[in-house]
Design a protein around this motif. Structure first.
Motif, PDB file in Angstrom:
ATOM      1  N   GLN A 127       0.886  -1.453  -0.203  1.00 30.47           N
ATOM      2  CA  GLN A 127       0.067   0.037   0.005  1.00 30.47           C
ATOM      3  C   GLN A 127       0.970   1.008   0.040  1.00 30.47           C
ATOM      4  O   GLN A 127       0.582   2.170  -0.755  1.00 30.47           O
ATOM      5  CB  GLN A 127      -1.136  -0.090   1.236  1.00 30.47           C
ATOM      6  CG  GLN A 127      -2.008  -0.857   1.190  1.00 30.47           C
ATOM      7  CD  GLN A 127      -2.864  -0.815   2.418  1.00 30.47           C
ATOM      8  OE1 GLN A 127      -2.634  -0.864   3.522  1.00 30.47           O
ATOM      9  NE2 GLN A 127      -4.059  -0.570   2.175  1.00 30.47           N
ATOM     10  N   VAL A 128       1.905   1.303   1.009  1.00 28.66           N
ATOM     11  CA  VAL A 128       2.808   2.394   1.025  1.00 28.66           C
ATOM     12  C   VAL A 128       3.558   2.613  -0.443  1.00 28.66           C
ATOM     13  O   VAL A 128       3.481   3.817  -0.806  1.00 28.66           O
ATOM     14  CB  VAL A 128       3.695   2.242   2.058  1.00 28.66           C
ATOM     15  CG1 VAL A 128       5.069   3.268   1.888  1.00 28.66           C
ATOM     16  CG2 VAL A 128       3.144   2.286   3.182  1.00 28.66           C
ATOM     17  N   ALA A 129       4.005   1.558  -1.000  1.00 29.41           N
ATOM     18  CA  ALA A 129       4.695   1.858  -2.288  1.00 29.41           C
ATOM     19  C   ALA A 129       3.746   2.584  -3.388  1.00 29.41           C
ATOM     20  O   ALA A 129       4.177   3.344  -4.007  1.00 29.41           O
ATOM     21  CB  ALA A 129       5.032   0.349  -2.864  1.00 29.41           C
ATOM     22  N   ALA A 130       2.629   2.060  -3.471  1.00 23.73           N
ATOM     23  CA  ALA A 130       1.815   2.282  -4.318  1.00 23.73           C
ATOM     24  C   ALA A 130       1.205   4.075  -4.154  1.00 23.73           C
ATOM     25  O   ALA A 130       1.205   4.482  -5.029  1.00 23.73           O
ATOM     26  CB  ALA A 130       0.234   1.505  -4.445  1.00 23.73           C
ATOM     27  N   THR A 131       0.962   4.132  -2.840  1.00 24.75           N
ATOM     28  CA  THR A 131       0.669   5.510  -2.555  1.00 24.75           C
ATOM     29  C   THR A 131       1.769   6.431  -2.834  1.00 24.75           C
ATOM     30  O   THR A 131       1.415   7.483  -3.273  1.00 24.75           O
ATOM     31  CB  THR A 131       0.481   5.577  -0.881  1.00 24.75           C
ATOM     32  OG1 THR A 131      -0.714   4.612  -0.622  1.00 24.75           O
ATOM     33  CG2 THR A 131      -0.226   6.955  -0.558  1.00 24.75           C
ATOM     34  N   GLU A 133       4.110   6.034  -4.935  1.00 25.57           N
ATOM     35  CA  GLU A 133       4.191   6.163  -6.490  1.00 25.57           C
ATOM     36  C   GLU A 133       3.156   7.038  -7.169  1.00 25.57           C
ATOM     37  O   GLU A 133       3.500   7.878  -8.067  1.00 25.57           O
ATOM     38  CB  GLU A 133       3.902   4.701  -7.021  1.00 25.57           C
ATOM     39  CG  GLU A 133       3.845   4.494  -8.481  1.00 25.57           C
ATOM     40  CD  GLU A 133       3.516   3.128  -8.831  1.00 25.57           C
ATOM     41  OE1 GLU A 133       2.652   3.025  -9.921  1.00 25.57           O
ATOM     42  OE2 GLU A 133       3.983   2.184  -8.220  1.00 25.57           O
ATOM     43  N   ALA A 134       1.897   7.064  -6.366  1.00 29.16           N
ATOM     44  CA  ALA A 134       0.831   8.140  -7.039  1.00 29.16           C
ATOM     45  C   ALA A 134       1.260   9.391  -6.733  1.00 29.16           C
ATOM     46  O   ALA A 134       0.473  10.443  -7.299  1.00 29.16           O
ATOM     47  CB  ALA A 134      -0.449   7.821  -6.381  1.00 29.16           C
ATOM     48  N   ARG A 156      11.346  13.156  -0.249  1.00 29.69           N
ATOM     49  CA  ARG A 156      12.148  13.357  -1.357  1.00 29.69           C
ATOM     50  C   ARG A 156      11.383  13.622  -2.829  1.00 29.69           C
ATOM     51  O   ARG A 156      11.730  14.083  -3.518  1.00 29.69           O
ATOM     52  CB  ARG A 156      12.971  11.969  -1.561  1.00 29.69           C
ATOM     53  CG  ARG A 156      14.028  11.932  -2.733  1.00 29.69           C
ATOM     54  CD  ARG A 156      14.478  10.708  -2.850  1.00 29.69           C
ATOM     55  NE  ARG A 156      13.573   9.799  -3.598  1.00 29.69           N
ATOM     56  CZ  ARG A 156      13.185   9.558  -4.661  1.00 29.69           C
ATOM     57  NH1 ARG A 156      13.864  10.365  -5.680  1.00 29.69           N
ATOM     58  NH2 ARG A 156      12.594   8.844  -5.386  1.00 29.69           N
ATOM     59  N   ARG A 157      10.190  13.021  -2.464  1.00 28.51           N
ATOM     60  CA  ARG A 157       9.100  13.130  -3.858  1.00 28.51           C
ATOM     61  C   ARG A 157       8.326  14.397  -3.645  1.00 28.51           C
ATOM     62  O   ARG A 157       7.492  14.745  -4.328  1.00 28.51           O
ATOM     63  CB  ARG A 157       8.102  11.893  -3.356  1.00 28.51           C
ATOM     64  CG  ARG A 157       8.796  10.753  -4.007  1.00 28.51           C
ATOM     65  CD  ARG A 157       7.986   9.560  -3.962  1.00 28.51           C
ATOM     66  NE  ARG A 157       8.415   8.321  -4.181  1.00 28.51           N
ATOM     67  CZ  ARG A 157       8.415   7.545  -5.358  1.00 28.51           C
ATOM     68  NH1 ARG A 157       7.593   8.130  -6.523  1.00 28.51           N
ATOM     69  NH2 ARG A 157       8.868   6.199  -5.717  1.00 28.51           N
ATOM     70  N   GLY A 158       8.496  15.259  -2.634  1.00 26.54           N
ATOM     71  CA  GLY A 158       7.768  16.445  -2.492  1.00 26.54           C
ATOM     72  C   GLY A 158       6.321  16.126  -1.680  1.00 26.54           C
ATOM     73  O   GLY A 158       5.534  16.935  -1.888  1.00 26.54           O
ATOM     74  N   ILE A 159       6.243  15.033  -1.064  1.00 29.87           N
ATOM     75  CA  ILE A 159       4.884  14.745  -0.710  1.00 29.87           C
ATOM     76  C   ILE A 159       4.871  15.240   1.020  1.00 29.87           C
ATOM     77  O   ILE A 159       5.906  15.058   1.705  1.00 29.87           O
ATOM     78  CB  ILE A 159       4.317  13.186  -0.601  1.00 29.87           C
ATOM     79  CG1 ILE A 159       4.511  12.649  -1.875  1.00 29.87           C
ATOM     80  CG2 ILE A 159       3.432  12.849   0.225  1.00 29.87           C
ATOM     81  CD1 ILE A 159       4.567  11.238  -2.152  1.00 29.87           C
ATOM     82  N   VAL A 160       3.915  15.796   1.456  1.00 26.24           N
ATOM     83  CA  VAL A 160       3.574  16.435   2.717  1.00 26.24           C
ATOM     84  C   VAL A 160       3.039  15.361   3.651  1.00 26.24           C
ATOM     85  O   VAL A 160       2.056  14.582   3.207  1.00 26.24           O
ATOM     86  CB  VAL A 160       2.885  17.607   2.840  1.00 26.24           C
ATOM     87  CG1 VAL A 160       2.286  18.074   4.258  1.00 26.24           C
ATOM     88  CG2 VAL A 160       3.238  18.774   1.829  1.00 26.24           C
ATOM     89  N   LEU A 161       3.438  15.129   4.692  1.00 24.01           N
ATOM     90  CA  LEU A 161       2.888  13.998   5.669  1.00 24.01           C
ATOM     91  C   LEU A 161       2.147  14.408   6.721  1.00 24.01           C
ATOM     92  O   LEU A 161       2.866  15.522   7.402  1.00 24.01           O
ATOM     93  CB  LEU A 161       4.230  12.956   6.134  1.00 24.01           C
ATOM     94  CG  LEU A 161       5.022  12.324   4.955  1.00 24.01           C
ATOM     95  CD1 LEU A 161       5.964  11.616   5.615  1.00 24.01           C
ATOM     96  CD2 LEU A 161       3.930  11.520   4.166  1.00 24.01           C
TER      97      LEU A 161
END
Length: 359
Positions: A127-131, A133-134, A156-161
């Protein structure tokens, strides 16, 4: 400046972090999220959220693609962090006993009792990998702190957590774990209590006691959740130190949500004035409107642990929903439900933002 020339103040460090126009977040629903509602909140300037509980990696990829077609604005995907107490397998005789307890409900909706599955939930790492990746604008988590390598890769991907806390200690742990913002979820919230440092029954602080304590304890933005339905809740949360609000039940009651009409009707009815905390539908503590299945299972000798119980009841609950049988559904709702007045996402947003401070 005269009062008639004052304008509401919406933008702050949280909207800047998310890339949104207003500090309102859609609560992620673990079973009734819809692309339409998520997109409606995002298009309205807030942060639409979509709950991925139970989704396979392929389903996550497909959902993210649908969301991107529906809105060009930022949205969040939500994951459940494994707590370590999830039941991965139970003896077949125990499974049969748990299933036998639920047989009358399968019979009522016209379904056979299912065989024991190989697994009760999709693989979390997949699930984490797919999320990741999205690459949504935001990934939010409940039930724990995301792993360091996940935090590093997301950033690294610019995703806010965003993490979710039901106590001050959980908020501090989430900040130390590297998330960018924390949802302070009070006991008024509908759905599952997402505690992870102590049992949920020992983590029952109310929203307006929790929010200022969390705001004092951490430096990153705080999002208030629980019992917030209208402009008064929005204004109070902001006054107590929240950078934004997260709203679930009021949006769940709108026509854009995936809740069936019978569910939405109950949210708009006097029945929504009573909610209870129960483990009987999923094996984890959750707040919902009491119905026959909650009352009956509360008297059962035993129910399966999470996630086996959630899997078992999850085999007949969707059929009950399709039949409009609200007595066999999980009617998750927060304590603010009696304040619901609107049936469109746009109207809910407008009502909340009417509580914004003005300059």
């Amino acid at each position: 400046m005269t009062p008639e020339h004052r304008t509401p103040t919406h933008r702050n460090r949280l909207t800047e972090l998310f890339g949104t126009e207003v500090p309102v977040v859609l609560g992620p629903f673990g079973g009734v999220s819809s692309v339409e509602l998520t997109a409606a909140v995002s298009d309205g300037g807030g942060l639409g959220s979509y709950g991925l509980y139970g989704y396979t990696a392929d389903a996550i990829r497909d959902t993210a693609a649908q969301l991107r077609k529906a809105t060009a604005k930022p949205f969040a995907l939500n994951l459940w962090v494994p707590t370590g107490d999830e039941t991965t397998s139970i003896p077949s005789t125990d499974f049969d006993n748990y299933a036998a307890t639920l047989k009358p409900y399968f019979d009522e909706v016209g379904l056979p009792v299912p065989d024991m599955p190989e697994r009760y939930m999709p693989d979390y790492n997949e699930q984490v990998a797919a999320t990741l990746e999205a690459e949504p604008a935001v990934v939010s988590f409940v039930f724990g702190v995301p792993a360091p390598e996940l935090v590093e890769e997301a950033h690294r991907r610019g995703i806010v957590l965003v993490g979710t806390a039901t106590t001050v200690a959980e908020a501090v742990a989430l900040e130390a774990g590297g998330v960018d913002a924390v949802v302070a979820s009070g006991v008024e919230s509908g759905g599952h209590r997402v505690s992870f440092l102590k049992p949920a029954e020992e983590s029952l602080t109310g929203t307006f006691a929790l929010v200022p304590q969390v705001a004092d304890a951490i430096r990153i933005p705080v999002i208030a959740a629980g019992g917030i339905v209208d402009r008064r809740g929005y204004a109070a949360a902001r006054a107590l130190g929240a950078d934004a609000v997260q709203v679930g039940t009021a949006f769940l009651a709108t026509r854009e949500s995936a809740a069936v009409p019978a569910y939405r009707a109950i949210l708009h009815s006097p029945a929504a004035s009573e909610t209870v905390l129960t483990r009987v539908l999923s094996g984890r503590l959750a707040r919902g409107i009491p119905n026959r299945i909650i009352r009956e299972l509360s008297k059962a000798p035993a129910t399966a642990p999470f996630p086996a119980q959630n899997w078992l009841t999850g085999r007949f609950r969707p059929q009950a929903a399709a039949q409009g049988n609200t007595e066999l559904m999980s009617l998750w709702a927060g304590q603010g439900a009696p304040l619901i007045r609107h049936d469109s996402a746009a109207d809910v947003l407008a009502e909340l933002l009417a509580g914004s401070p003005v300059l």
